[in-house]
Design a protein around this motif. Sequence first.
Motif, short mmCIF file in Angstrom:
data_model
loop_
_atom_site.label_atom_id
_atom_site.label_comp_id
_atom_site.label_asym_id
_atom_site.label_seq_id
_atom_site.Cartn_x
_atom_site.Cartn_y
_atom_site.Cartn_z
N SER A 160 -172.53 -19.96 -0.57
CA SER A 160 -172.97 -18.57 -0.73
C SER A 160 -174.47 -18.46 -0.49
N PRO A 161 -174.90 -17.33 0.08
CA PRO A 161 -176.34 -17.13 0.32
C PRO A 161 -177.12 -17.17 -0.99
N LYS A 162 -178.33 -17.69 -0.91
CA LYS A 162 -179.22 -17.79 -2.07
C LYS A 162 -180.46 -16.94 -1.85
N PRO A 163 -180.88 -16.21 -2.88
CA PRO A 163 -182.11 -15.42 -2.73
C PRO A 163 -183.34 -16.31 -2.67
N PHE A 164 -184.28 -15.91 -1.84
CA PHE A 164 -185.58 -16.57 -1.75
C PHE A 164 -186.58 -15.48 -1.37
N GLY A 165 -187.38 -15.05 -2.32
CA GLY A 165 -188.28 -13.94 -2.08
C GLY A 165 -187.47 -12.72 -1.65
N PRO A 166 -187.87 -12.05 -0.58
CA PRO A 166 -187.14 -10.86 -0.12
C PRO A 166 -185.91 -11.19 0.73
N VAL B 172 -178.96 -18.35 4.18
CA VAL B 172 -177.73 -19.07 4.48
C VAL B 172 -178.15 -20.43 5.02
N ALA B 173 -177.83 -21.48 4.26
CA ALA B 173 -178.23 -22.83 4.63
C ALA B 173 -177.24 -23.42 5.64
#
Length: 129
Positions: free
Chosen positions: A30-36, A40-41
């Motif tokens: 699942s996508p992870k938040p990073f700043g704004p 998707v790794a």
Amino acid sequence: MTISFNHTIVAARDKQKSAEFLAELFGLPSPKPFGPFLVVALEHGASLDFADVPEGEEIRRQHYAFLVSEQEFDAIYGKIQARGLQHWADPGQRRPGEINHRDGGRGVYFPDPAGHGMEILTRPYGSGG
């Protein structure tokens, strides 16, 4: 120094929808938040960092191609078909509902929710076959 690709920012109208679309379709975490961003790794430390574009601002269509295994192609293409997603064998969209067999592999083009051109292929172009 060894140079490798690390990340790119993907413009979207709805970063959550676009990031989750790709992660689920590809069977990624699942996508992870990073700043704004919603990140998707991918393999080898690279990532697609999805960002919302302000309303009224144009999203310029980009092309993102992913090299996948034969088994991954089967799984992803199966989801594309099951969802009734538009797809083409060519980037010019002249062969709808088909895949290509360039260089002895398989490939297909399809849009993401923001309208970017996505592609999966099992053999790098120019690799023969």
